[in-house]
Design a protein around this motif. Structure first.
Motif, PDB file in Angstrom:
ATOM      1  N   MET A  66       2.303 -19.766  21.740  1.00  0.00           N
ATOM      2  CA  MET A  66       2.601 -21.190  22.918  1.00  0.00           C
ATOM      3  C   MET A  66       1.187 -21.617  22.975  1.00  0.00           C
ATOM      4  N   PRO A 101       7.265 -13.094  21.809  1.00  0.00           N
ATOM      5  CA  PRO A 101       6.467 -12.990  22.898  1.00  0.00           C
ATOM      6  C   PRO A 101       6.256 -11.610  23.249  1.00  0.00           C
ATOM      7  N   PHE A 157      11.516 -14.660  28.093  1.00  0.00           N
ATOM      8  CA  PHE A 157      10.660 -15.668  27.785  1.00  0.00           C
ATOM      9  C   PHE A 157      11.836 -17.226  27.449  1.00  0.00           C
ATOM     10  N   TRP A 195       4.188 -14.962  27.126  1.00  0.00           N
ATOM     11  CA  TRP A 195       3.820 -15.092  25.737  1.00  0.00           C
ATOM     12  C   TRP A 195       2.621 -14.156  25.067  1.00  0.00           C
TER      13      TRP A 195
END
Length: 119
Positions: free
Chosen positions: A1, A62, A69, A117
């Protein structure tokens, strides 16, 4: 991310919330320039959705699960447009307050996405 994208989206969402909250304080409905601001915030959320899907496609996972997610990604993308659509139905100060609440909700969703994440 991408942390920078998450921070930028959160800051833009909070700025939109403050702007529309001020309009509600002044007893004004959402105006055209508010919808331009909503478009910018929605564009940032769309970029984040695309980046998240690309990272998942590359095999990154994640920490708290892919399903939650993706659900949060979709929810964060739909949050501000849904609030903007509801503000069209209420052309009073409460429409502006609805968009302000949508901006705050998006900022909270961004923090949660970061946590999911593994940040």
């Amino acid at each position: 991310m991408l942390v920078a994208l998450t921070v930028a989206t959160s800051v833009a969402a909070l700025a939109l919330a403050a702007w529309c909250g001020f309009a509600a304080y002044r007893d004004q409905p959402t105006k055209d320039w508010h919808f331009i601001g909503m478009g910018v915030v929605t564009l940032l959320a769309l970029v984040q959705l695309i980046v998240g899907v690309v990272q998942l496609a590359r095999g990154e996972d994640p920490e708290q699960g892919t399903t939650i997610f993706v659900a949060y990604l979709i929810g964060s993308f739909a949050c501000v447009p849904a609030a903007g659509f509801m503000s069209l139905g209420e052309r009073t100060r409460w429409g502006s307050l609805t968009v302000a609440a949508g901006g705050v909700v998006l900022a909270v969703l961004e923090v949660r996405l970061y946590d999911i994440w593994g940040g």
